[in-house]
Design an enzyme around this catalytic site. Structure first.
Site, PDB file in Angstrom:
ATOM      1  N   LYS A 197       0.827  -1.216   0.000  1.00  0.00           N
ATOM      2  CA  LYS A 197       0.000   0.000   0.000  1.00  0.00           C
ATOM      3  C   LYS A 197       0.858   1.261   0.000  1.00  0.00           C
ATOM      4  CE  LYS A 197      -4.287  -1.773   1.912  1.00  0.00           C
ATOM      5  NZ  LYS A 197      -5.155  -1.868   3.091  1.00  0.00           N
ATOM      6  N   HIS A 222      -1.846  -3.739  -4.609  1.00  0.00           N
ATOM      7  CA  HIS A 222      -0.965  -3.757  -3.434  1.00  0.00           C
ATOM      8  C   HIS A 222      -0.396  -5.137  -3.075  1.00  0.00           C
ATOM      9  CE1 HIS A 222      -4.521  -4.734  -0.853  1.00  0.00           C
ATOM     10  NE2 HIS A 222      -3.633  -5.241  -0.049  1.00  0.00           N
ATOM     11  N   HIS A 246      -3.324 -12.728  -0.332  1.00  0.00           N
ATOM     12  CA  HIS A 246      -4.210 -12.534   0.819  1.00  0.00           C
ATOM     13  C   HIS A 246      -5.560 -11.928   0.445  1.00  0.00           C
ATOM     14  CE1 HIS A 246      -2.371  -8.449   1.010  1.00  0.00           C
ATOM     15  NE2 HIS A 246      -3.450  -8.081   1.684  1.00  0.00           N
ATOM     16  N   HIS A 247      -5.749 -11.559  -0.840  1.00  0.00           N
ATOM     17  CA  HIS A 247      -7.074 -11.085  -1.274  1.00  0.00           C
ATOM     18  C   HIS A 247      -7.716 -11.990  -2.331  1.00  0.00           C
ATOM     19  CE1 HIS A 247      -7.371  -7.425   1.054  1.00  0.00           C
ATOM     20  NE2 HIS A 247      -6.125  -7.127   0.736  1.00  0.00           N
ATOM     21  N   ASP A 275      -7.769 -11.709   8.595  1.00  0.00           N
ATOM     22  CA  ASP A 275      -7.841 -10.338   8.079  1.00  0.00           C
ATOM     23  C   ASP A 275      -9.303  -9.889   7.998  1.00  0.00           C
ATOM     24  OD1 ASP A 275      -6.932  -7.941   7.056  1.00  0.00           O
ATOM     25  OD2 ASP A 275      -6.567  -8.687   5.018  1.00  0.00           O
TER      26      ASP A 275
END
Ligand SMILES: [Fe+2]
Length: 336
Positions: A197, A222, A246-247, A275
């Site tokens: 980020k 990011h 992680h997304h 998260d």
């Protein structure tokens, strides 16, 4: 603080020996080669010195009053602050039993009396070379961690997010029976997963309203930027799939690669779950903090939609409800 050059390696060496003559001999030999030498007369004093002085290497006599060299070595190696300081045990004889005991205590090397000057220097220098390389690595990691914390610090709503994620993901990883290396990777990834980020302007990162398609595209970059930042660090190798993925979502609707199910590493799935849980249980500009029960219910619906791994979620749900780990974030209320 570093004392390394192409020609010579120097550093601060702690010598612990109950015999004054032995201490003086080692101090003289090492001092003549540019090392700063601190001498103490027993193991307890050595530990005391290590607690307040930056020491690069320790030479421990085996037979000392109060605390033997083995005991002192074991304490040094089991303390997080000193475990990376190399320890050389100095024994009177090349006693096999002493060596075995020394290896068990975590000693990095051994020297036999009478100490040979060339051997002493060779062993000290090779251990210091390794120590300084480890120090450099630690500094690189520290830079990445502080960068991650400064990104987190920009947004008051995500305060403490990095540390919570490090704790949550390590707890879930342990609960799932993952290996020690993966748990260490999860702890680190908890801190640095959003480091990419840094490439997203504050005007977008902190925008209270809806993002435009163009802005959203930048945000979605990011994980890739984060992976690129951490890739040069060999010790971060196991973190890379966690950071990059992680997304992702199990049904392929996530980003950046649109991975599905088993294509997503289990460590990345662990970080996703914690998260999301942390995002739900903390207050954001657009929503109040969910209670633990509400957050778990919401996540269950998302599992049904195909977003999160059902097994990883089920174990997380079990772990949270067991109360074994405190998964309560700021603002969340248990049992509601
Ligand atoms: Fe993220």
């Amino acid at each position: 603080m570093l004392r390394q050059s192409r020609q010579s390696i120097t550093g601060t060496i702690l010598v612990a020996d109950d015999q004054a003559a032995n201490r003086e001999l080692l101090a003289e030999l090492l001092g003549a080669h540019g090392f700063k030498v601190i001498t103490v007369s027993d193991g307890a004093a050595a530990l005391q010195e290590l607690s307040h002085t930056q020491i690069d290497l320790v030479l421990l006599d085996v037979m000392m009053p109060h605390l033997t060299g083995f005991e002192a070595c074991q304490t040094i190696k089991s303390n997080q602050d000193t475990c990376l300081v190399p320890v050389i045990l100095v024994t009177a004889l090349s006693d096999k039993q002493d060596r075995l005991e020394g290896i068990k205590a975590g000693a990095d090397d051994f020297l036999t009396r009478p100490v040979d000057r060339a051997e002493l220097l060779a062993r000290v220098q090779s251990l210091l070379k390794l120590k300084f390389r480890t120090d450099e690595l630690e500094r690189a990691e520290a830079v990445l961690f502080s960068l991650a914390h400064s990104i987190e610090g920009k947004d008051p709503y995500t305060h403490g997010h990095c540390e919570r994620l490090a704790d949550y993901s390590a707890s879930l990883g342990e609960h799932l029976g993952l290996g020690e290396e993966q748990i260490i990777a999860l702890r680190r990834a908890g801190v640095v997963h959003d480091i990419g980020k840094v490439a997203v302007p504050d005007s977008i990162l902190l925008k209270p309203g809806r993002l435009t398609e163009e802005e959203w595209k930048l945000v979605r970059e990011h994980p890739v930027v984060g992976e690129r930042i951490c890739a040069p660090l060999k010790s971060f190798r196991l973190l890379l799939p966690i950071i990059r993925h992680h997304h992702e979502k199990c049904d392929g609707s996530g980003y950046p690669d649109g991975l599905r199910g088993d294509q997503i590493a289990v460590t990345a799935k662990v970080l996703q779950i914690v998260d999301v849980f942390d995002a739900l249980t903390t207050e954001r500009p657009y929503k109040k903090a969910f209670s633990t029960t509400d957050a778990l219910e919401t996540m269950k619906e998302e599992v049904a939609k195909g977003w999160w791994d059902p097994q990883v979620f089920e174990e997380f749900d079990r772990l949270v409800r067991s109360g074994a780990t405190n998964f309560l974030s700021r603002g969340a209320v248990a049992g509601h």
